[in-house]
Design a protein around this motif. Structure first.
Motif, PDB file in Angstrom:
ATOM      1  N   PRO A  92       0.808  -1.223   0.000  1.00 19.64           N
ATOM      2  CA  PRO A  92       0.000   0.000   0.000  1.00 19.64           C
ATOM      3  C   PRO A  92       0.842   1.276   0.000  1.00 19.64           C
ATOM      4  N   VAL A  93       0.284   2.324  -0.611  1.00 19.66           N
ATOM      5  CA  VAL A  93       0.934   3.638  -0.645  1.00 19.66           C
ATOM      6  C   VAL A  93       0.978   4.265   0.738  1.00 19.66           C
ATOM      7  N   GLN A  94      -0.004   3.897   1.577  1.00 17.00           N
ATOM      8  CA  GLN A  94      -0.102   4.474   2.933  1.00 17.00           C
ATOM      9  C   GLN A  94       1.212   4.304   3.691  1.00 17.00           C
ATOM     10  N   MET A  95       1.679   5.418   4.278  1.00 15.54           N
ATOM     11  CA  MET A  95       2.978   5.437   4.942  1.00 15.54           C
ATOM     12  C   MET A  95       3.046   4.504   6.136  1.00 15.54           C
ATOM     13  N   ASP A  96       4.186   3.826   6.290  1.00 16.70           N
ATOM     14  CA  ASP A  96       4.475   3.059   7.494  1.00 16.70           C
ATOM     15  C   ASP A  96       5.979   3.156   7.734  1.00 16.70           C
ATOM     16  N   ASN A  97       6.508   2.331   8.620  1.00 15.69           N
ATOM     17  CA  ASN A  97       7.937   2.448   8.948  1.00 15.69           C
ATOM     18  C   ASN A  97       8.794   1.439   8.169  1.00 15.69           C
ATOM     19  N   SER A  98       8.242   0.899   7.060  1.00 15.36           N
ATOM     20  CA  SER A  98       9.036  -0.055   6.270  1.00 15.36           C
ATOM     21  C   SER A  98      10.192   0.672   5.605  1.00 15.36           C
ATOM     22  N   ILE A  99      11.219  -0.080   5.239  1.00 10.58           N
ATOM     23  CA  ILE A  99      12.430   0.497   4.663  1.00 10.58           C
ATOM     24  C   ILE A  99      12.155   1.188   3.332  1.00 10.58           C
ATOM     25  N   PHE A 100      11.120   0.718   2.622  1.00  9.80           N
ATOM     26  CA  PHE A 100      10.804   1.298   1.318  1.00  9.80           C
ATOM     27  C   PHE A 100      10.186   2.685   1.480  1.00  9.80           C
ATOM     28  N   HIS A 101       9.247   2.829   2.408  1.00 10.18           N
ATOM     29  CA  HIS A 101       8.647   4.133   2.667  1.00 10.18           C
ATOM     30  C   HIS A 101       9.676   5.109   3.249  1.00 10.18           C
ATOM     31  N   VAL A 102      10.533   4.612   4.134  1.00  7.27           N
ATOM     32  CA  VAL A 102      11.565   5.463   4.730  1.00  7.27           C
ATOM     33  C   VAL A 102      12.494   6.014   3.648  1.00  7.27           C
ATOM     34  N   ALA A 103      12.908   5.132   2.706  1.00  3.99           N
ATOM     35  CA  ALA A 103      13.809   5.550   1.637  1.00  3.99           C
ATOM     36  C   ALA A 103      13.153   6.598   0.741  1.00  3.99           C
ATOM     37  N   MET A 104      11.879   6.353   0.365  1.00  3.82           N
ATOM     38  CA  MET A 104      11.194   7.301  -0.526  1.00  3.82           C
ATOM     39  C   MET A 104      10.870   8.614   0.181  1.00  3.82           C
ATOM     40  N   ASN A 105      10.458   8.523   1.442  1.00  7.98           N
ATOM     41  CA  ASN A 105      10.092   9.723   2.195  1.00  7.98           C
ATOM     42  C   ASN A 105      11.287  10.665   2.367  1.00  7.98           C
ATOM     43  N   ASN A 106      12.478  10.063   2.512  1.00  9.11           N
ATOM     44  CA  ASN A 106      13.689  10.863   2.705  1.00  9.11           C
ATOM     45  C   ASN A 106      14.514  11.016   1.417  1.00  9.11           C
ATOM     46  N   ASN A 107      14.056  10.367   0.354  1.00  5.82           N
ATOM     47  CA  ASN A 107      14.760  10.392  -0.940  1.00  5.82           C
ATOM     48  C   ASN A 107      16.238  10.043  -0.765  1.00  5.82           C
TER      49      ASN A 107
END
Length: 513
Positions: free
Chosen positions: A418-433
């Motif tokens: 899901p696109v919904q943000m969580d603390n997974s490594i993939f969301h962390v990487a994209m959120n911080n670019n």
């Protein structure tokens, strides 16, 4: 009534049984059929052909070797190091026909390699290249069918020469005695024509009927036809005739003199003249001669008598072209314990050059560039699986779109979240670019950020990278690639810079869309 089988019928059936029982040929048939069935329309077919070639290391190396002959390399200026760019540079039909020719030649390498077999294989390649060049100039919608049909035009002779060389020699002797009655000679000893015999095997291989029908011979002077099937048959017949001229190297007549009757016979039907045929012959000669040398089959020398002091383009380019990567050297390398090639930097740099060339083309398709970047990362870093995961607005998910490597189709279907943000490594990487290189996925900090679906889908991952694709603070997705071994060797700054350059090239192309 006499039900006994005639000697010729028995010879044909015995030979067919021998071919069908060969352990290698069913695999060859499946591989050839797979390539034939890949259509040339749409973007998925390019990706499918690339995946098929990449799954065979030997085939990959041979296609790259062809792509780096002087005939093709001068088109792009630098050596070709990825199948993605080879398809982009040479065209889908060229790579498809080349893959078929390579499969055919390799398929018979294990047979007794008598001179006749080698000669027939080179003739098959010459015919296929000739058909492709004719079709290229006509821009006919059935161009790829013509190239495939021409490749298989002498498959019957190849099979007989491979599996019963004594029978092949007897038939050949009768044909030499009376060239006008070649079919009668074949019927007398084999029970059918070479074409009919080849058709039987191709039917076993489930080759499309349109290809098999095109193998039928044409007698007399053909007329111009609006029917696609007739056009393919005419091109296949002409191409076979041209190929026969090229492999007859001991004739006292020149190639031009021997091709003159073909121009008279087929010129009107296929809209070509002597000047156009000469251009076609030069292209065929450049591509087929290397294989002919490998198989020790002499080709006829083309009528090229340059003026005294004149410089030949190919010779000039060969002598003064800037040196570039040796693709053979790039493909066969030593590796780190993780599987990463020791020459990763060179492979990455070659990929950057490929991407640069692709970006400069007006024919660029974004999917082609994504595939090239993935293929470069996969090969240069020794990953076992790599994918481009992009945001799907309708599903509100990140979904793997293009993948390469081990079990890529199976893993691509399940690689989504899901696109919904969580603390997974993939969301962390994209959120911080931030580009991430994980040397050991068993690190407790990393384990805590790996989502459940990833642990289930790729439980044996030990090292991986995540490269976010972010434009103007909007996350579009990311590249992911992994190995089953820890990457204790780390990643030096020059390799990091090249990976970032590759990603930057893709982002630049995406911003223009």
């Amino acid at each position: 009534m006499n039900n006994s089988t005639s000697p010729t019928h028995g010879a044909r059936e015995r030979l067919l049984d021998k071919i069908r029982s060969d352990k290698n040929l069913p695999t060859l048939g499946v591989a050839i059929n797979k390539v034939v069935q890949i259509t040339s329309s749409g973007e998925d077919s390019v990706s499918e052909l690339a995946h098929f070639i990449l799954s065979d290391v030997a085939l990959t190396q041979k296609i790259l070797h062809l792509s780096n002959t002087i005939t093709y390399r001068t088109l792009g200026g630098v050596s070709v190091t990825t199948i993605s760019r080879a398809i982009f540079l040479l065209g889908f039909d060229t790579i498809k026909a080349s893959a078929l020719a390579t499969l055919l030649v390799d398929g018979f390498r294990d047979q007794k390699q008598a001179q006749a077999v080698r000669k027939e294989l080179v003739q098959a390649l010459c015919a296929s290249v000739t058909a492709r060049e004719i079709a290229k100039r006509n821009r006919h919608p059935k161009s790829e069918e013509a190239a495939v049909a021409a490749l298989f035009k002498n498959i019957g002779r190849i099979l007989v020469a491979s599996f019963d060389h004594l029978l092949y020699d007897k038939i050949h002797e009768l044909i030499l005695e009376d060239p006008q009655n070649a079919s009668e000679a074949c019927n007398k000893l084999l029970g059918c024509s070479f074409e009919r015999f080849g058709e039987s095997v191709l039917q076993d291989w489930k080759i499309p009927d349109s290809i098999i029908l095109a193998l039928q011979p044409i007698y007399g002077e053909p007329k111009k036809s609006t029917q696609d099937s007739e056009w393919v048959k005419q091109v296949a017949n002409l191409s076979e005739a041209v190929a026969k001229v090229l492999i007859q190297s001991d004739s006292k007549l020149s190639v031009s003199e021997r091709c003159a009757p073909l121009i008279k016979r087929f010129g009107s039907a296929l809209d070509f003249n002597a000047e156009q045929l000469e251009i076609i012959l030069k292209s065929v000669d450049k591509e087929a001669r290397q294989l002919a040398i490998t198989l020790e089959v002499p080709l006829a020398t083309l009528d090229q008598t340059p003026k005294t002091g004149a410089v030949q383009d190919s010779d000039f380019c060969n002598e003064f072209m800037l040196p570039s990567f040796d693709t053979q050297q790039l493909q066969s390398v030593k590796r780190q314990p993780s599987g990463k090639p020791l020459n990763a930097r060179d492979l990455l740099l070659a990929g950057v050059q490929d991407a640069t060339q692709m970006l400069a083309s007006k024919d660029l398709k974004l999917n082609d560039l994504v595939l090239l970047v993935l293929e470069t990362l996969y090969g240069a870093m020794g990953f076992r699986f790599a994918t481009a995961c992009l945001r799907d607005l309708q599903q509100a998910k990140y979904v793997a779109r293009i993948s390469v490597g081990e079990k890529y189709m199976e893993r691509q279907k399940e690689f989504q979240f899901p696109v919904q943000m969580d603390n997974s490594i993939f969301h962390v990487a994209m959120n911080n670019n931030v580009d991430l290189m994980i040397a050991d996925a068993l690190n407790p900090k990393i384990q805590a950020t790996l989502p459940t679906w990833h642990k289930r889908l790729l439980p044996d991952t030990r090292s991986f990278i995540v490269l976010p694709l972010v434009i103007e603070k909007k996350a579009l997705g990311f590249f992911y690639a992994d190995r089953i071994y820890a990457a204790d060797e780390g990643m030096p700054p020059d390799e990091t810079a090249l990976i970032k350059t590759l990603k930057g090239q893709l982002l630049s192309a995406m911003m223009k869309r």
